[in-house]
Scaffold this active site. Structure first.
Site, PDB file in Angstrom:
ATOM      1  N   ALA A 147       2.244   3.097   4.515  1.00 49.83           N
ATOM      2  CA  ALA A 147       3.364   2.225   4.153  1.00 49.83           C
ATOM      3  C   ALA A 147       3.540   2.211   2.648  1.00 49.83           C
ATOM      4  CB  ALA A 147       3.117   0.805   4.667  1.00 49.83           C
TER       5      ALA A 147
ATOM      6  N   GLN B 178       7.844   2.440   5.901  1.00 49.38           N
ATOM      7  CA  GLN B 178       6.572   2.907   6.429  1.00 49.38           C
ATOM      8  C   GLN B 178       6.811   4.143   7.298  1.00 49.38           C
ATOM      9  OE1 GLN B 178       5.378  -0.730   8.350  1.00 49.38           O
ATOM     10  NE2 GLN B 178       6.047  -0.052  10.378  1.00 49.38           N
TER      11      GLN B 178
ATOM     12  N   LYS C  49      10.097   8.080   8.935  1.00 53.54           N
ATOM     13  CA  LYS C  49      10.067   7.028   7.917  1.00 53.54           C
ATOM     14  C   LYS C  49      11.161   6.014   8.223  1.00 53.54           C
ATOM     15  CE  LYS C  49      10.942   7.998   3.485  1.00 53.54           C
ATOM     16  NZ  LYS C  49      10.681   8.338   2.059  1.00 53.54           N
TER      17      LYS C  49
ATOM     18  N   ASP D 262       9.289  11.918  -8.935  1.00 54.59           N
ATOM     19  CA  ASP D 262       8.160  11.068  -8.536  1.00 54.59           C
ATOM     20  C   ASP D 262       7.002  11.918  -7.997  1.00 54.59           C
ATOM     21  OD1 ASP D 262       6.810   8.680  -8.125  1.00 54.59           O
ATOM     22  OD2 ASP D 262       7.692   8.316  -6.157  1.00 54.59           O
TER      23      ASP D 262
END
Length: 465
Positions: free
Chosen positions: A214, A219, A234, A368
């Site tokens: 999560a 999650q 997801k 990211d």
């Protein structure tokens, strides 16, 4: 090999602090509200534009609960039709519904205010030094985590800004990259059915009810499609969009007040919040993430060392993303990487080369790439995951970056300072004369050490100092 979650950036497990509010704290909150929201936040609001229609019922659910009916799986902001970050539209929405704003202001500013009072007390009494600084920094990180997804995202963003955050606090905020507990599994199943518009058993052969991981926004559940393909599903937290939007609105107003009234703050905090808001809204749209993943895969289709999970559009929507399941190990687990027959240094080289290609050739990069989003595979490939946060680099900026690298390698720090202006890192009005020797000192030492031993955080700390 170790099985790793293929679709989430982690966030921290934290316990919510129970913080009481004294009369003095309530008075302080009232003063802060007046400063941020104006003298009369309950005053009549301007009409909301037709394209942003907020629900008339002030009691409409903020977060759905297990067993709720399908309409409760949406939230106030989704009903309002706000799918892109728009500060002006958000202001109009909450100006017309001050009770929602007041409730969240109370939930956030009271604990924040009490924490700041405690820090100020330590400072006045001369106790804010040594281990006490570490304790207060740890409390700040825990408090940010307890306030919800928007504050966690803001904390994660600030954890990369040594120019505005003290080193000890920076280290504690970096802990916000770990995992959070998931939400109710029955609610997750209901959300998937509602968003995909069909019963689960008509789409999936199997779908595990308990999440395997999560994050702040959602999650992941492991499943198998009707055709036998193993997938990761997801699903977004219900009510997420309203909580994110309301928190961004509050924090943006606080940032505006700080920029107007605190002269020591050099950065444009409102611009930082707006950039964060835009990125988070993009990240909350799983259709956008699916498109990003496919674009990334297409750009790197000729690279045999890069893997990207396949997207299954028939089981994907704005709040549900179904993608190929990938087994691999995190690059930070060196023993596990060696255990699948891979050389960690080789995998790092693959990642570095791919990152340079993203930045300098394609101009479309993964924004990211933390360890949870990079997996080493037994066949020698490096898998990229979680494409919710991507960004672009213009052709002009790519050329500027290449020039800056050339000037850095050649130790031409005068030209490097001009590159920083051209790239927007320094303002055109900045006097470059004192900048050049500073660059020579900071980058000169870094070049002497070599890239393999370079401490990039130390470099950024020296530059910000």
């Amino acid at each position: 090999p170790t099985t790793a979650n293929p679709a989430t950036a982690g966030d921290p497990p934290r316990e919510r602090d129970s913080i009481g509010a004294s009369t003095a704290a309530e008075q302080a909150l009232a003063a802060m509200q007046a400063s941020v929201l104006g003298a009369d936040p309950m005053a009549p609001a301007p009409l909301i534009e037709p394209m942003i229609q907020a629900p008339s019922d002030p009691g409409a659910p903020v977060n759905a609960i297990p067993g709720a009916n399908p309409t409760e799986l949406s939230d106030f902001i989704e009903i309002s039709g706000l799918l892109r970050y728009d500060p002006a539209a958000i202001t109009r929405i909450y100006a017309g519904h001050p009770q929602r704003l007041a409730r969240r202001v109370w939930q956030t500013l009271v604990p924040l205010g009490l924490y700041l009072v405690g820090v100020a007390s330590d400072w006045l009494l001369g106790r804010l030094r040594g281990e006490r600084v570490r304790e207060r920094s740890r409390e700040a990180s825990t408090l940010v985590a307890s306030l919800g997804p928007a504050f966690i995202k803001a904390g994660q963003a600030l954890s990369t800004r040594p120019d505005i955050i003290p080193p000890v606090l920076l280290e504690e905020l970096a802990q916000l990259q770990d995992q959070l507990p998931g939400f109710d599994s029955a609610l997750a199943m209901a959300c998937i059915e509602e968003d995909l518009g069909a019963p689960l058993d008509t789409i999936y052969e199997q779908l595990e009810r308990e999440p395997i991981s999560a994050a702040s926004l959602g999650q992941v559940h492991r499943g198998v499609l009707k055709g036998g393909q193993k997938v990761a599903v997801k699903v977004q937290r219900p009510g997420l969009r309203e909580q994110i939007t309301l928190d961004l609105y509050i924090v943006r107003n606080i940032a505006a007040w700080l920029n107007r009234n605190v002269g020591l703050i050099r950065s444009d905090l409102v611009a930082l919040i707006d950039e964060l808001g835009q990125r988070v809204f993009e990240e909350m749209d799983y259709l956008n993430e699916a498109a990003n993943a496919e674009k990334f895969a297409d750009l790197h289709r000729h690279n045999p060392r890069i893997a990207v999970p396949r997207i299954f559009h028939e089981a994907t929507s704005r709040r549900v993303l179904t993608m190929e399941w990938i087994d691999g190990v995190k690059l930070t687990n060196l023993d596990a990487v060696r255990g699948i027959g891979m050389d960690p240094d080789d995998m790092v080289e693959v990642g570095v080369n791919c990152s340079l290609q993203q930045l300098l050739e394609h101009g479309f990069f993964h924004a990211d790439p933390h360890p949870g989003n990079l997996l080493a595979l037994p066949d020698g490939r490096l898998a990229y995951l979680d494409f919710g946060m991507m960004s672009t680099v213009s052709r002009e900026s790519r050329t500027g970056l290449i020039q800056a690298v050339v000037h850095l390698v050649n130790r031409n720090f005068a030209a490097l300072s001009k590159d920083f202006v051209a790239l927007g890192f320094l303002g055109e009005e900045v006097n470059l004369e004192p900048i050049v020797p500073a660059f020579e000192n900071v980058f000169g030492q870094a070049l002497e050490m070599g890239v393999s031993r370079m401490d990039f955080k130390a470099v950024t700390d020296d530059l910000s100092g």
